[in-house]
Write an enzyme that holds these catalytic residues in place. Sequence first.
Site: not given
Length: 202
Positions: A13, A94, A110, A148, A178, A180
Amino acid sequence: MLSIVVCVSGGGTNLQAIIDGIKKGSIRNTKITGVISNNPGAYALKRAENEGIPAFCVSPKSYGCREEFNEAFLEKLKELNPDLIVLAGFLVILPEKMITIYRGRIINIHPSLIPSFCGTGYYGLKVHEAALARGVKVTGATVHFVDEGTDTGEIIFQKAVEVLEGDTPEVLQRRVMEQAEWVILPKAIDEIAMSEQGEEKT
Ligand code: GAR
């Protein structure tokens, strides 16, 4: 023109909010040159295909070990050669090398107000479960640069969202998206794209 690669793992989304932002002009000077998912079943891949955006799956399950997956993932990024990498619900740790190569050019969304409910183990619905368990009255989302650490990079934008009586994790997740996430992630990309455009002129 800022070329971005969006990394996804699920519904997509946030990817859709970026696509829509580019279409309606709230994200300027930006082109999505590729979408990469670690999950072959991610609906985000379908969203990319629907828009004619090159979509790739690089799944850890297709490789003998983590190192091989990391190399394949980095190879795909190198091929796409983005100015900015956008982690939009990308639930993969990552490769360290990636952070070195693309320092200052990776951003993440986040679903909480960092430094609350972030770090290892806080992703997706778990973030909202933890917020409800703690009884906070306000939560929200954060866009930040990736370094990191887990959710430790420089904060770009945050937006607060009210927690309401009777919220379930799912209901709260949707409100945070929606009110934020779908607002501040496109806004951050637009700001970065416009500042790059300014630099190109000077
Ligand atoms: C979003 O809520 C995003 O903030 C979260 O995953 C969801 C992905 O939804 N990301 C994290 O928890 C990262 N730690 P989407 O696939 O519909 O954009």
